[in-house]
Scaffold this active site. Structure first.
Site: not given
Ligand code: FES
Ligand code: FES
Ligand SMILES: Cc1cc2nc3c(=O)[nH]c(=O)nc-3n(C[C@H](O)[C@H](O)[C@H](O)COP(=O)(O)OP(=O)(O)OC[C@H]3O[C@@H](n4cnc5c(N)ncnc54)[C@H](O)[C@@H]3O)c2cc1C
Length: 1343
Positions: A52, A57, A125, A925, A1098, A1275
């Site tokens: 972000c 994030c 993430c 989705r 799908g 989905e």
């Molecule tokens: S954003 Fe967490 S595993 Fe894809």
């Molecule tokens: S990229 Fe740094 S908090 Fe989202």
């Protein structure tokens, strides 16, 4: 510059830091370089990701360590590397996810447990999660104290739950991430943790010894060489204040003033920073070439505690303030409690309290901190150019915005002691802990006399659309000397409504006023003891009125998350069916997994950023760049005229449905359309330069834009649905209506859009090749279509374009047709410039261009009998498709398909696919299906409400019989035994447990005025289509196996299932099928290696790809079996795999097999079933919803991998919760997205998932027509989240019953139902109404 010699100065100016214990110098970097940019472009580190760029994030989280040579101590904290400037990190050590564990040196237990608890899907993430957990462990294990039990840390479960509270994950639904965190907590009951690969739930004993071993301190966070270097410089002359690289770090106020006085100081090009997190809020609009870092000025770091109070330096971090204040009197502790809800741990660790207050004073930032400090009677010490001032917080805030040379030195908070002083703070925000600024915040301090008379009071409110936090002085004056009664509160509240006046343009102004009223009411009620409340009523603060516990009760926000999973395992096709961990999960956790932006930049690589139109329909007359530092970075601009001769202006297209232009040329047809691509030397320069574009528009001779469904209907602006995609009506609608006892005519419901929020934004890297060829690394769900569109755009044959996709950091449909625009843009630029070109969209641009889910407006007429049986449904459906057809023609079919989950008797519809001047909507989705399923529920609830019947009874009555299922769904209905919906629904909604919970909800509502609960059960049907899919299996000379499939790994576990299927498919050749698993590598999608890959979407790509692989394996088995038999005949023993392959090679057997699997034309579609019960609690005073519990039952068939399918079910459900409750993808009047970042667009976080989250996967019946009897899971479960919306409606209904006036019990409740909507539906004036009734009751009693 100070008095340093030149060499010493140069040495002092260099930023030296350790990255994962390796020495780095940040010499010659632009001073605006963030740590993230430095790590990703100047070091081999790729773990921290850009999600972000605004602190919202957590994808970029790293651990920063500092060393104090005087005490020989190292301190560590997590930080968002996207906001931390590298210039501020001299002599710091940075640890990233690859620094704590990696492929070469072994993984860290955090990484191993993330993998083993199935907590990584797309993995984008995961390195950030990993570092947030690791940082929490480091922090918890730091203080002295008793050692935790072996294998655990000192972390508590509660701390573990907060460890990742600011980290976003769009895939997993957080539950397995929480389990990972909790597995380290000393107070955890390991049996409570969910499915994992360390022990078999239900049969094995949970034991810490089975977990990858954790011991604190195993990772060196600060290398010795840096300590020595720091010690070596201890006696050097103090560091200089000036740096060649534009980084200045004054060590005193005098030095700072000398910088202000120097001739180069210009506040437009010089940025004064403490920790720079403010850049996450107010994005830099231009580059700065000089920075002054004020953190080194000693006065700004004081922490001075005295009997009078606490003096805190302005550069003290919020985390430190929390730590200091937690250990104090009630007022301090309350302040600490409030501050711990500000931002997230990794922001608070660096963000300074002074930076926050300055932003509040100067920039109208809706600060929490200014509000609480104002109420606590704080004063500030400020240094202006000429003098030092001590002002009350109120005086400071009310001054005109301070200039750049005014420095906040410190803040003093008086010690109020604890006698007769009551201090409360409140904030209402979309997430309790996870990083969301408030709609309104407040802090109240009152001093009361023994008889509960208010002697003195301070009422501070902020964030409601006001320049800065303010005191409600009129109300304070009124309250002084009063003892609290309902009449007094009522008058205070009326006065307050005149004071709280959100400025023009503030969103939800009435809601914010009502929140302020609620907060004041709650506070004053807690002071009064004569409000005539019934003894058992729950008071507004959540405690029992007149009861002993008025403060400090545990709110539902603080409840720990619990979960249960019930899965069916089968050995029949092993290793298919085993819950093996996701392929590459540890690699993802360590950050070594390569996404497109992780591919090292090729030589001469350039970077692009889109310039987009802000006008919905206008000629683009010219594009200029304002004069600025950033504009100087523009190398060139690529526009429609750069499309090669023979090519065409196309950015996306789907066979038979239509195309969309790459450039808005010569007319921009929607706000957010690409006008051109700015090319620069770095990605940051490209972002910043694109912001400098000034686009001149003209609307001459153009029709006004069509923006809404209503506009489109008025202008007959539609796309057509091709007949083969159009849904078919069922039965005779007139006859159905004539059979009805009751009719609802013209009911309405509306659903808004939803943004994908994949963690990795759209990205591509195009590398021109010889002979008009091009290779593009693209984060796409559609490699084949991307190849075709790029070739059409460039005017070259398809075989000239190679699209390579290894993994995608979240897709959810968004990396479909929207992704091809980015690939095309890079391709056009790379072709023109004959240099590699990379684009990685910033989050804002991505959100503005993405389009997202289709908004829908529905009118319905429904006929039904008195017993609730439905007889007919007529639906008028308007779908906003945006500017191009995209995948919208699929929408009518999908929407109606899932709406057909009930037997409507007869079903007819009129669907308008509206062409409008907004960004084209695409598949998100469960596209269309989630809307259709919800529309059905809205209608059922309307019917039940009209009849005064139980909604679940109406649902149950109208679930299909096998016959009606066939009438509505045709062949997709399948064989009778596969129809599992009725059993699932009965299991959940007709159980004694459900009844007793429903009764408990009713009882709760009877005794609680300000919190109401609701419970609801929602069934779903979801039709999926199998598609032809290719697969290729190649066995290499050493026996390792490379597999290619048409599908792309998006995090959905495709490659994991394919690996399992390969081992299963070859089991006849190798008795140790499990051992084969380790030999399989599923390699990246490559459009020239495997053709006809089609698209990933799908929900059926995994099973289709598996089937293609199984067929390929069958070919290999056929070829290799004779050799195996020959070997075995010779040796009399089973042939080892390696010997078999060696022999096959000698015999020149073709060891590669390819298959193109096509589904049986008689079995192309099947239906998925499931149901969910959700129970929610709404706060009538704020509109906040807590999901107390969700129980999901989903028929997964014979799961190919239950761990993967469970992850899909939980992740989809939580994404659906976002759609139904909080995700407000708002646009302005021109259709330009305005909720365009993590600040305004709130996806669920760890603190907003169900507090109890139970999932059961069932296998209803074998069906060999499906792939190994499996079913889809990607989905359909998203639709189950409608249960939360329906439960919210029940809770709101209970509130409306309680507060009666003007609140019919049948009401329209659209999607999303945000906090503001919930409060509005409960009644914005409930407090006033309640107080009035109490006042009248008191008056009548007096008479
Ligand atoms: S954003 Fe967490 S595993 Fe894809
Ligand atoms: S990229 Fe740094 S908090 Fe989202
Ligand atoms: C993701 C995120 C979520 C957040 N959520 C919340 C929230 O819920 N509630 C809330 O209240 N806040 C929130 N914040 C705001 C956060 O508290 C501030 O960004 C932070 O405190 C600013 O401190 P800083 O040291 O980073 O300031 P910087 O970014 O370095 O500076 C900010 C501004 O203040 C100036 N400045 C800094 N210190 C001084 C000083 N001592 N004297 C004069 N000028 C100075 C700078 O020149 C700059 O103009 C959030 C921030 C982020 C990034």
């Amino acid at each position: 510059m100070g008095s340093l010699g030149k060499d010493a100065a140069a040495a002092a100016e260099r930023v030296v830091l350790a990255v994962n214990s390796a020495r780095h110098e940040a010499a010659g970097v632009d001073p605006s370089t963030t740590l993230l940019e430095f790590l990703r472009t100047r070091t081999p580190v790729r773990g921290p990701k850009l999600g972000c760029g605004e602190g919202g994030c957590g994808a970029c989280v790293v651990l920063i360590s500092k060393y104090n040579p005087a005490t020989d101590e190292v301190t560590e904290h997590s930080a968002s590397s996207c906001l931390t400037l590298v210039g501020s990190l001299n002599h710091c050590s940075v640890t990233t996810s690859e620094g704590i564990g990696n492929t070469r040196h072994g993984y860290h237990p955090v990484q191993q447990r993330l993998a083993g608890f199935h907590a990584s899907q797309c993995g984008f993430c995961t390195p950030g999660m990993c570092m947030s957990i690791f940082s929490a462990l480091v922090k918890a294990d730091k203080p002295d104290g008793p050692a935790p039990p072996t294998g655990f840390s000192k972390l508590t479960c509660s701390e573990a739950e907060h460890a990742v509270s600011g980290n976003l994950c769009r895939c997993t639904g957080y539950r397995p991430i929480l389990d990972t965190c909790k597995s380290f907590a000393a107070d955890v009951d390991l049996e409570d943790l969910g499915l994992n690969s360390f022990w078999k739930k239900g049969t094995d004993r949970a034991d810490v010894g089975k977990l990858p071993e954790y011991s604190s301190g195993a990772v060196c966070t600060f290398p010795e060489f840096l300590k020595s270097e720091i010690k070596g410089q201890m006696n050097d002359i103090p560091a200089a204040i000036a740096g060649q690289d534009g980084w200045y770090h004054p060590k005193s106020i005098e030095e700072l003033h000398s910088l202000f006085d120097s001739n180069w100081f210009d506040e437009n090009s010089v940025k004064i920073v403490a920790s720079n997190t403010g850049a996450g809020v107010y994005k830099d609009q231009d580059l700065y070439d000089k920075y002054i870092d004020i953190q080194g000025i000693p006065e700004l770091s004081v922490i001075d505690r005295s009997s009078k109070g606490l003096e805190i330096g302005a550069a003290v971090s919020i985390s430190k303030v929390i730590e200091v204040f937690s250990d104090g009197t009630p007022v301090f502790t309350k302040i600490a409690g409030h501050l711990s809800k500000v931002a997230s741990p990794f922001v608070r660790n660096t963000a300074t309290v002074g930076g926050n207050v300055i932003m509040a004073q100067r920039l109208q930032f809706p600060s929490d901190i200014a509000t609480v400090l104002l109420a606590a009677g704080s004063t500030v010490t400020v240094q202006t150019a000429s003098k030092m001032l001590r002002l009350t917080m109120e005086e400071f805030l009310e001054q005109p915005p301070c200039d750049a040379k005014t420095i906040l030195l410190s803040i003093f908070v008086p010690d109020w002691g604890s006698d007769n002083v009551i201090f409360e703070t409140s904030r209402a925000s979309p997430r309790p802990f996870g990083n969301a600024v408030s709609f309104v915040n407040s802090a109240f301090l009152a001093r009361t006399s023994g008889q509960l008379v208010i002697e003195d009071i301070c009422l501070a409110f902020g964030a409601y659309g006001v320049d800065h936090a303010t005191r409600a002085r009129k109300v304070e004056e009124f309250l002084k000397g009063k003892s609290v009664s309902a009449a007094v509160i009522l008058e205070a509240v009326q006065l307050l409504k005149d004071v709280i006046s959100p400025s023009e343009g503030t969103t939800h102004p009435e809601y914010r006023v009502s929140l302020a009223v609620s907060f004041l009411f709650s506070f004053l009620s807690s002071l009064g003891n004569n409000l005539n409340e019934p003894a058992n009523a729950i008071a507004p603060n959540g405690s029992c009125a007149n009861g002993p516990e008025k403060h400090g009760t545990v709110g539902s926000d603080d409840l720990p998350v619990r979960s249960r999973q019930e899965l069916v395992f089968s050995d029949e096709y092993k290793p298919v069916g085993k819950p093996i961990t996701k392929a590459g999960a540890e690699l993802q956790a360590s950050g070594e997994a390569m996404y497109v932006d992780d591919i090292p930049a090729p030589k001469d690589c350039l970077y692009g950023a889109f310039m987009y139109s802000t006008h919905p329909h206008a000629h683009v007359k010219s594009v200029n760049f304002r004069s600025s530092l950033a504009s100087e970075k523009v190398i060139t601009v690529i526009s429609a005229k750069d499309i090669p001769v023979g090519g065409k202006n196309v950015g996306s297209g789907f066979r038979m449905l239509g195309e969309e232009a790459l450039f808005g040329d010569p007319v921009s047809e929607f706000a957010g359309q690409n006008i051109g691509i700015v090319i620069a030397e770095t990605q940051k320069y490209a972002y910043m330069a694109a912001k400098q574009a000034v686009i001149d528009y003209s609307t001459e001779n153009l029709e006004p834009p069509i923006l809404t469904i209503e506009d489109a209907i008025q202008h007959n602006s539609y796309f057509q649905t091709p007949p083969f995609l159009a849904p078919r009506p069922v039965g005779d609608i007139d006859q159905g209506m004539s059979q009805a006892d009751h009719k609802i005519l013209s009911g309405e419901v509306k659903l808004e859009s939803q943004y994908y929020f994949y963690m990795e934004t759209q990205t591509a890297l195009a590398i021109p090749d010889e002979d008009n060829c091009i290779t593009i690394y693209s984060s796409t769900q559609l490699p084949e279509i991307t190849q075709n569109v790029v070739a059409d755009c460039l005017g070259i044959p398809y075989h000239n374009v190679r699209i390579i996709t290894r993994r995608v950091g979240g897709g959810f449909g968004g990396k479909g047709l929207k992704g091809t625009h980015v690939a095309c843009a890079c391709a056009v630029a790379a072709f023109k410039l004959q240099r590699p070109v990379r684009m990685y969209l910033d989050r804002k641009t991505d959100m503005i261009m993405a389009g997202g889910r289709h908004p829908m407006k529905v009118k319905y007429s429904v006929g039904f009998k008195s017993d609730g049986t439905l007889t007919a449904l007529l639906v008028d459906l308007g779908i906003n498709a945006g500017i191009s057809p995209d995948l919208s023609p699929l929408m009518p079919g999908h929407t109606i398909s899932s709406l057909k989950k009930y037997n409507w008797g007869a079903l007819a519809f009129d669907i308008k696919l509206c062409k409008t001047n907004v960004s084209s909507k695409s598949a998100v989705r469960a596209p269309g299906d989630v809307q259709g399923s919800f529309i059905a529920e809205a209608i059922i609830e309307h019917v039940a409400s009209a009849l005064g019947a139980d909604t679940n009874a109406v649902r149950r009555k109208n679930l299909h019989s096998v016959e009606s299922l066939r009438t509505f769904y045709g062949d997709a209905a399948g064989d009778a035994p596969t129809y599992s919906l009725i059993d699932i629904f009965d299991k959940l909604a007709s159980s004694p447990e459900y009844r007793s919970r429903a009764e408990a909800v009713e009882r709760f509502n009877g005794g609680s005025r300000w919190k109401k609960r609701g419970i609801s059960c929602v069934p779903i049907t979801y039709e999926v289509t199998l598609r032809p899919t290719p697969g290729k299996v190649s066995i290499l000379n050493d026996g390792s196996i490379a597999v290619e499939v048409g599908g792309v790994e998006l995090g959905q576990g495709l490659y994991t299932k394919v690996k399992q299927m390969t081992a299963f498919g070859l089991r006849e050749l190798c008795p140790d099928a499990d051992g084969l698993l380790d030999k399989v590598r599923v390699i990246q999608a490559d459009t020239l290696s495997l053709i006809q890959g089609s698209f990933t979407g799908g929900s059926t790509t995994s099973e289709s790809s598996c089937e293609a692989v199984r067929q390929s394996c069958a070919v290999l088995v056929e070829r290799l079996k004779p050799i195996k038999e020959g070997l075995e005949a010779k040796s009399g023993a089973a042939a080892p795999w390696s010997a078999l392959i060696a022999q096959a090679k000698m015999a020149s057997v073709n060891l590669s097999a390819h298959a193109y699997w096509k589904p049986d034309p008689a079995f192309v579609k099947y239906i998925n079933y499931g149901a969910a019960v959700s129970e929610v609690e709404i706060d009538v005073l704020t509109g906040a919803t807590t999901i107390l519990r969700s129980d999901l039952v989903y028929d997964c068939g014979q799961s190919l991998n239950p761990a993967v399918d469970l992850g899909q079910v939980e992740g989809a459900f939580v994404q659906g919760v976002g759609f139904f409750t909080n995700e407000d993808y708002a646009t302005n009047a021109d259709g330009l997205v305005v909720n365009d970042g993590t600040w305004t667009y709130k996806i669920p976080t760890v603190d907003t998932i169900p507090k109890q989250f139970n999932v059961e996967l069932i296998n209803s019946a074998r069906d060999q027509k499906r792939v190994l009897s499996s079913k889809a899971s990607g989905e359909p479960p998203l639709l189950l989240a409608a249960s939360v919306h329906c439960a919210m409606r029940e809770a709101i209904r209970a509130a409306r019953k309680e507060f009666k006036a003007n609140s019919p019990l049948t009401f329209q409740m659209d999607v999303p139902a945000t906090m503001a909507d919930v409060k509005e539906l409960c009644g914005l004036d409930v407090v006033e109404r309640h107080l009035q009734s109490l006042t009248s009751a008191a008056a009548s009693a007096a008479v």
